[in-house]
Each structure stands twice: as structure tokens, then as C-alpha cells.
Write a protein that holds these residues in place. Structure first.
Motif, PDB file in Angstrom:
ATOM      1  N   HIS A  34      48.006  28.989  41.904  1.00 18.92           N
ATOM      2  CA  HIS A  34      48.363  28.183  40.739  1.00 18.92           C
ATOM      3  C   HIS A  34      47.270  28.296  39.679  1.00 18.92           C
ATOM      4  O   HIS A  34      46.200  27.702  39.802  1.00 18.92           O
ATOM      5  CB  HIS A  34      48.546  26.716  41.147  1.00 18.92           C
ATOM      6  N   THR A  35      47.535  29.070  38.657  1.00 16.73           N
ATOM      7  CA  THR A  35      46.594  29.248  37.554  1.00 16.73           C
ATOM      8  C   THR A  35      47.356  29.835  36.378  1.00 16.73           C
ATOM      9  O   THR A  35      48.585  29.883  36.386  1.00 16.73           O
ATOM     10  CB  THR A  35      45.422  30.162  37.965  1.00 16.73           C
ATOM     11  N   LYS A  36      46.635  30.276  35.368  1.00 13.94           N
ATOM     12  CA  LYS A  36      47.242  30.907  34.203  1.00 13.94           C
ATOM     13  C   LYS A  36      46.650  32.304  34.036  1.00 13.94           C
ATOM     14  O   LYS A  36      45.432  32.478  34.154  1.00 13.94           O
ATOM     15  CB  LYS A  36      46.992  30.073  32.943  1.00 13.94           C
ATOM     16  N   PRO A  37      47.485  33.298  33.753  1.00 15.96           N
ATOM     17  CA  PRO A  37      46.988  34.683  33.699  1.00 15.96           C
ATOM     18  C   PRO A  37      46.066  34.969  32.526  1.00 15.96           C
ATOM     19  O   PRO A  37      45.289  35.922  32.574  1.00 15.96           O
ATOM     20  CB  PRO A  37      48.275  35.511  33.597  1.00 15.96           C
ATOM     21  N   ASP A  88      44.181  39.758  35.312  1.00 16.69           N
ATOM     22  CA  ASP A  88      43.573  41.049  35.637  1.00 16.69           C
ATOM     23  C   ASP A  88      42.815  40.978  36.959  1.00 16.69           C
ATOM     24  O   ASP A  88      42.790  41.952  37.721  1.00 16.69           O
ATOM     25  CB  ASP A  88      42.624  41.482  34.518  1.00 16.69           C
ATOM     26  N   LEU A  89      42.197  39.824  37.224  1.00 18.92           N
ATOM     27  CA  LEU A  89      41.455  39.664  38.467  1.00 18.92           C
ATOM     28  C   LEU A  89      42.382  39.737  39.677  1.00 18.92           C
ATOM     29  O   LEU A  89      42.066  40.394  40.676  1.00 18.92           O
ATOM     30  CB  LEU A  89      40.709  38.329  38.461  1.00 18.92           C
ATOM     31  N   VAL A  90      43.534  39.079  39.586  1.00 23.08           N
ATOM     32  CA  VAL A  90      44.486  39.099  40.700  1.00 23.08           C
ATOM     33  C   VAL A  90      45.020  40.511  40.922  1.00 23.08           C
ATOM     34  O   VAL A  90      45.132  40.983  42.061  1.00 23.08           O
ATOM     35  CB  VAL A  90      45.635  38.106  40.437  1.00 23.08           C
ATOM     36  N   THR A 112      50.731  36.589  43.591  1.00 24.11           N
ATOM     37  CA  THR A 112      51.092  36.492  42.183  1.00 24.11           C
ATOM     38  C   THR A 112      50.620  35.161  41.625  1.00 24.11           C
ATOM     39  O   THR A 112      50.414  34.195  42.364  1.00 24.11           O
ATOM     40  CB  THR A 112      52.615  36.606  41.984  1.00 24.11           C
ATOM     41  N   ILE A 113      50.459  35.135  40.320  1.00 25.36           N
ATOM     42  CA  ILE A 113      50.075  33.907  39.629  1.00 25.36           C
ATOM     43  C   ILE A 113      51.323  33.090  39.326  1.00 25.36           C
ATOM     44  O   ILE A 113      52.326  33.626  38.857  1.00 25.36           O
ATOM     45  CB  ILE A 113      49.317  34.237  38.334  1.00 25.36           C
TER      46      ILE A 113
END
Length: 268
Positions: A34-37, A88-90, A112-113
Motif C-alpha cells: 500500500h503506497t503510491k508509485p 521504480d523501486l518495486v 504490485t503497488i
């Protein structure tokens, strides 16, 4: 997070930060976060942080202090020196996990985000807890200790605790941190100079993953070829399961359409 150079490239002693994401994705047990890309990640390697602390203490200890002097504050962070977006990190974690796979992968590397908390919770139930219950049931049936539900619970609690920070953009002023390295003596440059701007992030995070294998999971480098072969097998299995799932879903939809319109067919 993991060191750039000292005591050795990729050294780390905890699962905090991106290394935890790499390990969880690499083991195939983390499918959603749970985050924002578009959030900028602000991480700092542990050895650069240590050098900054030592250099700051040296300045404080050798500089004459006046009562009117302000207290110097050093925000030890990357700021705009060499940052990366969370999306990009994911994606990089997936790439690195294929180059440096972990032993004993439970499923193909992924993750996935998810920006919506409700959708994230649903994905946690379906993609994290349900497979964990199935695996733990199989472990219990063959006489081994169940463990995956416990691991998934820890991942969920950690993501829940960090969700506020992972969904907000945080900006820190690192002006003093950058300027501090310019006052180092020439004799101290080799040991205490730190440079983030020229760090190759792909190479760095590859070393982070290697460090996670060595120092956290205690996995041997000579087992990497076996891990790569296992990773390819899991990738084929993952693709086969996706094809099977979509085929069954398509068959179910077609069957419902046939029943709805009363079409006669021997296929259903």
C-alpha cells in the motif's frame, strides 16, 4: 539501509527499508504493497550515515562555539541527490530478484503497488493470507511446523504501521549534509567522503539483494545458479496458472452466457 562499501558492499542487519521489500518479493510472498508509485523514496546507506555522524562530530568538536551560534542540524538523507520513485523501486526489486534469486522461493517474484486501502486489503486476503493458509495446512499435514501465516501477519502489520508514511511525500533539506563533505581535510577524504550522485542504483540494489542473501538469510553465493533454475521453474508455473485461471474464467463466462440466452451447445 544496506551499505555502499563498508564494512562490505550490501551489508545489512535488519529487514527495514527496501531490502525487506526485495526479500519478500524475492521469496514470492509479497504481492501487494500500500503506497503510491509517484512518491520519491529517500533512503540513505548505513555507511554514509556513519561517515556523516563522524564528520559532524569532528566539526562540532573542533569548531570554537559562541553563545550566539546556531545548532547545526544535518538531515542525513538523499534528498534530490540520487533518488528513485516508489514505483521504480518495486519494479527494480522484481528485476533484481530475478538476477539474484533467493533460495526456496514459494512463488514467482512479484508484487504490485496498490493505492486504494480497501483494494489493498482485499488483495492481502486473496493473495497473501489465502495462499498462506493453504501452504501452512500442507505443512501441518506432512508433519512440519506451519509458518507462512505468521510471516504474512508480520508483513501486514509492518505495512499497516508504515502506510501513512508510504502514502505521503516527505521532503527534507539536506543542505548541511551536502556541504559537510566539502570541509573534510584531504587526508580524510578517502575514509569519510561520501558521494550519492554517482551511485549506480541498479548495481547498488543488486548488492543489497546479495547482502540480504548473505547477512540476513544466511544463503550461500554458490547456490545462486540453483536458485535461478528454481526461479525459472516458478515463473513457468506462475504463467501456466494464470493461463489456466483465465481459461476457466472465460469458460465460466461463456457458460453463463449460454444459459442466459438458452443457446444449445455440447461444449457446456
Amino acid at each position: 539501509i544496506s551499505s555502499v562499501e563498508e564494512p562490505s558492499p550490501g551489508w545489512i542487519e535488519n529487514f527495514n527499508g527496501p531490502v525487506g521489500i526485495f526479500v519478500a518479493c524475492g521469496k514470492g510472498i509479497m504481492r501487494t504493497i500500500h503506497t503510491k508509485p509517484d512518491i520519491i523514496c529517500d533512503f540513505i546507506p548505513v555507511d554514509i550515515c556513519a561517515k556523516n555522524i563522524i564528520a559532524g562530530a569532528w566539526i562540532r568538536g573542533t569548531k570554537p562555539i559562541e553563545p550566539t551560534d546556531d545548532i547545526e542540524i544535518y538531515n542525513c538523507c538523499s534528498g534530490n541527490l540520487n533518488n528513485m520513485l516508489m514505483g521504480d523501486l518495486v519494479e527494480m526489486s522484481k528485476h533484481v530478484s530475478k538476477e539474484v534469486p533467493l533460495d526456496g522461493m514459494l512463488w514467482h517474484t512479484g508484487g504490485t503497488i496498490t493505492t486504494n486501502p480497501v483494494y489493498h486489503y482485499i488483495k492481502v486476503l486473496v493473495q497473501h493470507l489465502l495462499p498462506a493458509f493453504l501452504v501452512d495446512t500442507l505443512l501441518w499435514l506432512i508433519g512440519k511446523k506451519p509458518m507462512l501465516v505468521k510471516v504474512q501477519r508480520r508483513i501486514y502489520i509492518a505495512n499497516l504501521a508504515l502506510s501513512y508514511y508510504l502514502t505521503q511525500q516527505w521532503t527534507f533539506d539536506n543542505t548541511n549534509f551536502v556541504q559537510l563533505r566539502s570541509v573534510l581535510k584531504q587526508a580524510d577524504m578517502k575514509q569519510f567522503y561520501y558521494d550519492l550522485e554517482t551511485t549506480d542504483l541498479v548495481e547498488y540494489f543488486t548488492k543489497c539483494c546479495l547482502g540480504g542473501r548473505r547477512f540476513l538469510l544466511k544463503e550461500k553465493d554458490e547456490d545462486i545458479p540453483k536458485a535461478r533454475a528454481h526461479c525459472k521453474r516458478m515463473m513457468i508455473l506462475d504463467q501456466a496458472m494464470q493461463v489456466l485461471f483465465h481459461a476457466v474464467f472465460l469458460w465460466w463466462v461463456c457458460k453463463k452466457i449460454v444459459q442466459l440466452f438458452g443457446i444449445q451447445s455440447n461444449l457446456f
